[in-house]
Write an enzyme that holds these catalytic residues in place. Structure first.
Site, PDB file in Angstrom:
ATOM      1  N   ASP A  88      39.793  36.129  37.220  1.00 21.25           N
ATOM      2  CA  ASP A  88      40.902  35.902  36.686  1.00 21.25           C
ATOM      3  C   ASP A  88      40.564  34.374  36.641  1.00 21.25           C
ATOM      4  O   ASP A  88      39.395  34.572  37.550  1.00 21.25           O
ATOM      5  CB  ASP A  88      41.944  35.911  37.312  1.00 21.25           C
ATOM      6  CG  ASP A  88      43.141  37.427  37.516  1.00 21.25           C
ATOM      7  OD1 ASP A  88      42.617  37.983  36.320  1.00 21.25           O
ATOM      8  OD2 ASP A  88      42.724  37.978  38.339  1.00 21.25           O
TER       9      ASP A  88
HETATM   10  N1  URA Z   1      40.743  42.094  40.430  1.00 25.38           N
HETATM   11  C1  URA Z   1      41.567  40.744  40.523  1.00 25.38           C
HETATM   12  O1  URA Z   1      43.006  40.947  40.677  1.00 25.38           O
HETATM   13  N2  URA Z   1      40.946  39.701  39.697  1.00 25.38           N
HETATM   14  C2  URA Z   1      40.129  39.632  38.980  1.00 25.38           C
HETATM   15  O2  URA Z   1      39.859  38.701  38.744  1.00 25.38           O
HETATM   16  C3  URA Z   1      38.709  40.379  39.665  1.00 25.38           C
HETATM   17  C4  URA Z   1      38.923  41.410  39.871  1.00 25.38           C
END
Ligand code: URA
Length: 237
Positions: free
Chosen positions: A103
């Site tokens: 993310d």
């Molecule tokens: N899980 C998430 O919620 N976000 C990420 O960036 C990676 C794994």
């Protein structure tokens, strides 16, 4: 040697196998001047002329990078909002793409490569390759909820769980190390959300044999061919 067109495209570093298939379906690939829409056509790169948008595709040397992703970078290679991209942080002429996603606000280990087969292999949950995350929550995780998340809950119509959930330090219950073989979008955040917690910070520290230790935020290192060989030895049965 003949290989399937979609495999050839992903091995050339054009894109991941899934993205390569989209290119074929969109009619952007020609073989010897003919538009090809079959994903499984066999091609021979030594005799066939294979083009993307009319330009000859040249097989490329495979490259692999391990980035310590900072916050505020996206892991797609194109963005209409013109936000900063993880590929901006890597100095290479090769057309690389991130292996899976992190993310915008997630930090830590991100692999980038032009090797679609490698990307497919490491991301596929059936290969059981563990991702490790450091997680901070908005409140203490209760033992009941920890056990629920280890047993598994339904997410996207599938039973979903963490392989392990550990506390970083004794008596501190909102800082955790979790592991999973799952790579679905927002997987860690969504699982915690399901049992009523908000993830306030998320960092991936390990992915299979790879570790982000010693790499400053925003920096990266090259993964060597020997490491890639070791990786395949470790995870192939
Ligand atoms: N899980 C998430 O919620 N976000 C990420 O960036 C990676 C794994």
């Amino acid at each position: 040697m003949k290989v399937r067109l979609n495999k050839f495209l992903s091995e050339c570093g054009i894109a991941s196998r899934r993205k390569s298939e989209e290119y074929i379906k969109e009619g952007r690939i020609t073989v010897n001047g003919r538009t090809v829409l079959e994903l499984s056509l066999y091609v021979d790169e030594s005799t066939d002329l294979i083009c993307l948008d009319g330009e000859k595709i040249k097989p490329m040397a495979k490259v692999y990078f391990l980035l310590n992703k900072p916050k505020g970078y996206i892991t797609t290679t194109e963005d209409e909002r013109r936000r900063k991209k993880v590929t901006d942080l890597i100095n290479t002429k090769q057309k690389i793409f991130p292996v899976g996603r992190l993310d915008y606000d997630t930090t830590g280990l991100l692999l980038l490569t032009n090797d679609g087969e490698f990307s497919n292999f490491i991301t596929h949950p059936s290969n059981g390759i563990i991702r490790t995350y450091s997680v901070s929550l908005n409140r203490k995780l209760s033992e009941e909820d920890r056990l629920t998340l280890m047993k598994g809950i339904m997410l996207d119509g599938r039973k979903s769980k963490f392989a392990s959930i550990k506390y970083v330090t004794k008596n501190i219950y909102d800082k955790l190390i979790v592991t999973t073989v799952e790579g679905r979008n927002h997987f860690v955040k969504r699982l915690f959300d399901r049992v009523g917690y908000k993830v306030t910070s998320l960092k991936r520290t390990d992915y299979g044999i790879f570790n982000v230790k010693g790499i400053p935020k925003g920096s990266y290192r090259i993964i060597t061919k020997d490491e890639i060989e070791k990786f395949y030895k470790t995870y192939s049965n």
